[in-house]
Design an enzyme around this catalytic site. Structure first.
Site, PDB file in Angstrom:
ATOM      1  N   MET A   1      -2.504   5.992   0.041  1.00 55.62           N
ATOM      2  CA  MET A   1      -3.300   5.448  -0.892  1.00 55.62           C
ATOM      3  C   MET A   1      -3.966   4.237  -0.317  1.00 55.62           C
ATOM      4  SD  MET A   1      -3.111   3.708  -4.621  1.00 55.62           S
ATOM      5  CE  MET A   1      -3.195   2.084  -3.734  1.00 55.62           C
ATOM      6  N   CYS A   2      -5.378   4.082  -0.519  1.00 50.50           N
ATOM      7  CA  CYS A   2      -6.105   2.916   0.142  1.00 50.50           C
ATOM      8  C   CYS A   2      -6.981   2.184  -0.566  1.00 50.50           C
ATOM      9  CB  CYS A   2      -6.979   3.548   1.236  1.00 50.50           C
ATOM     10  SG  CYS A   2      -5.646   4.525   2.465  1.00 50.50           S
ATOM     11  N   GLY A   3      -7.419   1.081  -0.106  1.00 52.91           N
ATOM     12  CA  GLY A   3      -8.824   0.383  -0.693  1.00 52.91           C
ATOM     13  C   GLY A   3      -9.770   0.682   0.103  1.00 52.91           C
TER      14      GLY A   3
END
Length: 600
Positions: A1-3
């Site tokens: 997951m990332c921003g």
């Protein structure tokens, strides 16, 4: 997951503010980087594109840096998601890297804008899993962006004044202006070159109200693309004939078990150990755990899948609610002839609402919460049914003063959502995802302070919509029979992509954890949508008495039957309760504020 954060400016490169950068890094604590692209169109116009990604590494055997950038063309890809498969092929290694490679092939110099757009959309249509993305195709002067068709990951956008800059971000900095959700209905294509429009596209030039580019929309539900993941399927509106009803012998119970097992396999196996795990520590997965039907079935099935040396954390959140405390105090005072019944309270900043635990039958305000009671009950049943597993019950107790202290932060995270109901639901998810509380592995040990290292949080969201678990489903049945029930279920299915999963993603991911929704697996959703009503719910004209399974509610009956089959007899009979009422985050303030009221 990332921003992820991308800005497209007609003037100069624009990086996220320090506050926004901090929020993005909270989502992805393992790596952060920024990349710049200057794009010049055929007519000589220039655009400055800044792309930033932060990474929470959960796939592959190492941290894969983002943003992805092709050194020869300058194309850039920001990916916030989990691609379990692309087409019929499962993903080994890092999913973002694999998808970027495919997108670069689809956007080669040999293809026209239209050919490239069709190829890119074909790839994205076959991705199974939650995601939000932005792909800068510098070769053709296009930008593609969007969210998966169920909206399981957040993506917001904002226009600067004068439309000189367009921003996309996983999370908002509300002080910089009004952000809006990117709808989860399509792949969006922003074109700087203009000219030819792509096949399957609808013009939405006014969608983002920008003057420097045109925008096309490629809808998700494309029945013409071979291999496309038709998430919602075709809703089955058949009415049952006499003799068609749901019981333990129904095939749908086994179908659900198989689909849920396959969904969980994707989401909980091969999860890397969290950084800093102590020797012997084997906590990789936790469950957002109210003790209700949906989350407990996930916990029970996770037990069958994970190795026994992996502990499973059950995170149960409870709040001190001044309104509830005052009602208890008033009730106790009335029973005591109007005399005060407490000596001192723990409700700082609201001493008039303080109340002694005697007013709650000797329980603390946390242990008396409905979700705490059902949570401990389900925890005990899991221990009984699965004695070989180490289950850790993590009691997250949130005093009112702490709720108030974090209020502004939670409001910022849920932006642009801004109702009291949004806030009350977000409180529960926010503090549960923080994962800090007191924990015990059985009822005979003294709870100790604990912070879960698990980065994967399982959520039971989606079961109510698929299997008719809300009160409104029972109401529709009572008023209009199968016609009303089917219409209500169909409406829920159609609204899945418009639910508040983007809001929930922003709140949960703030703590560097990823929520995974096994009930919203594409294959499971498609099966549920295409199954007839009598294979999902127990609503029927002629009431059947099943002595061996007493008091099973008709809502979500197929899931209740599965719980019973798995040995969770008590859980199979649990009634539905909304999170804000079970954890007591609803209506904390005195007065008659409604959930639909805007946050004051």
């Amino acid at each position: 997951m990332c921003g992820i954060h991308i800005s497209i400016s007609t003037q100069h490169f624009k990086s996220p503010s320090d506050d926004l950068r901090h929020l993005l890094c909270s989502r992805g604590p393992d790596h952060s980087a920024e990349s710049h692209v200057e794009l010049t169109t055929k007519n000589g116009s220039s655009f400055w594109i800044s792309a930033m990604s932060t990474v929470l590494a959960l796939r592959g055997d190492r941290v894969t840096p983002q943003p992805f950038k092709d050194p020869s063309s300058g194309s850039v890809f920001c990916w916030n998601g989990e691609a379990w498969s692309i087409g019929s092929k499962s993903i080994t290694g890092n999913d973002g890297q694999r998808l970027f490679d495919l997108l670069m092939e689809a956007s080669s110099t040999e293809k026209s804008v239209t050919e490239s757009a069709v190829a890119i959309c074909k790839i994205l249509h076959t991705v199974s899993g939650p995601f939000a993305f932005v792909f800068v195709d510098k070769i053709h002067g296009q930008i593609y962006f969007g969210r998966d068709r169920l909206g399981r990951r957040s993506l917001l956008y904002k226009n600067d004044s004068g439309s000189s800059c367009l921003h996309f971000s996983s999370v908002a900095d509300p002080r910089s202006g009004l952000w809006q959700e990117v709808e989860a209905d399509a792949i969006y294509q922003l074109s700087f070159e203009g000219g030819e429009r792509s096949k399957f596209s609808n013009s939405t030039d006014d969608l983002l109200s920008i003057s420097f580019a045109s925008i096309c929309r490629h809808v998700w539900e494309d029945h013409t693309t071979e291999g496309a993941v038709l998430t919602l399927g075709k809703f089955n509106k058949a009415h049952p004939s006499q003799g068609q009803y749901l019981d333990r012998r129904s095939e749908s119970v086994q179908h659900l078990r198989r689909h849920l097992c396959e969904s969980l396999n994707l989401r909980i196996l091969n999860v890397p150990l969290p950084p800093g795990s102590v020797e012997g520590g084997q906590v990789r997965v936790a469950v957002l755990f109210s003790g209700g039907l949906d989350c407990t079935v996930l916990s029970r099935m996770a037990h069958d899948i994970l190795p026994l040396d992996q502990q499973i954390d059950l995170i149960n959140v409870a709040f001190e609610n001044p309104r509830v405390m005052k009602a208890a105090k008033d009730s106790a005072r009335a029973k005591n002839g109007g005399n005060e019944v407490y000596k001192s309270g723990n409700g700082a900043n609201c001493p008039s609402l303080a109340v002694d635990s005697d007013c709650l039958g000797g329980q603390s305000p946390f242990e008396s919460c409905p979700d705490r009671e059902t949570g401990r009950k389900a925890f005990q049943e899991l221990q009984s049914v699965c004695p070989g597993r180490c289950w850790r019950f993590v009691a997250v107790n949130v005093p009112y003063t702490e709720t108030v202290a974090h209020r502004s932060n939670v409001i910022n995270l849920i932006h642009p959502h801004n109702t009291e109901m949004d806030l009350s639901i977000a409180y529960a998810l926010y503090f549960a995802a923080r994962g800090t509380g007191v924990a015990s592995t059985n009822f005979n040990t003294t709870p100790t302070a604990y912070h879960t290292p698990a980065r994967i949080l399982l959520s039971g969201l989606g079961a109510d919509e698929l299997f008719g678990g809300y009160t409104r489903h029972a109401t529709a049945w009572a008023r209009q029979g199968f016609m009303g029930l089917l219409d209500e279920l169909k409406l829920d299915i159609e609204r899945l992509g418009k639910r508040n999963l983007g809001r929930d993603d922003r709140v949960i991911s703030h703590w560097g954890r990823e929520a995974r929704f096994p009930y919203l697996d594409e294959a499971l959703v498609k099966w549920a949508v295409e199954s007839p009503i009598w294979e999902k719910c127990g609503f029927q004209s002629n009431v059947l008495v099943e002595r061996e399974i007493p008091n099973l509610e008709p809502g979500k009956k197929v899931l209740r039957l599965l719980a019973y089959e798995l040995g969770m007899h008590s859980v199979a009979q649990e009634k539905k309760r909304a999170i804000q009422f079970g954890a007591r985050t609803a209506k904390m303030e005195l007065g008659n504020t409604k959930g639909t009221a805007l946050i004051s």
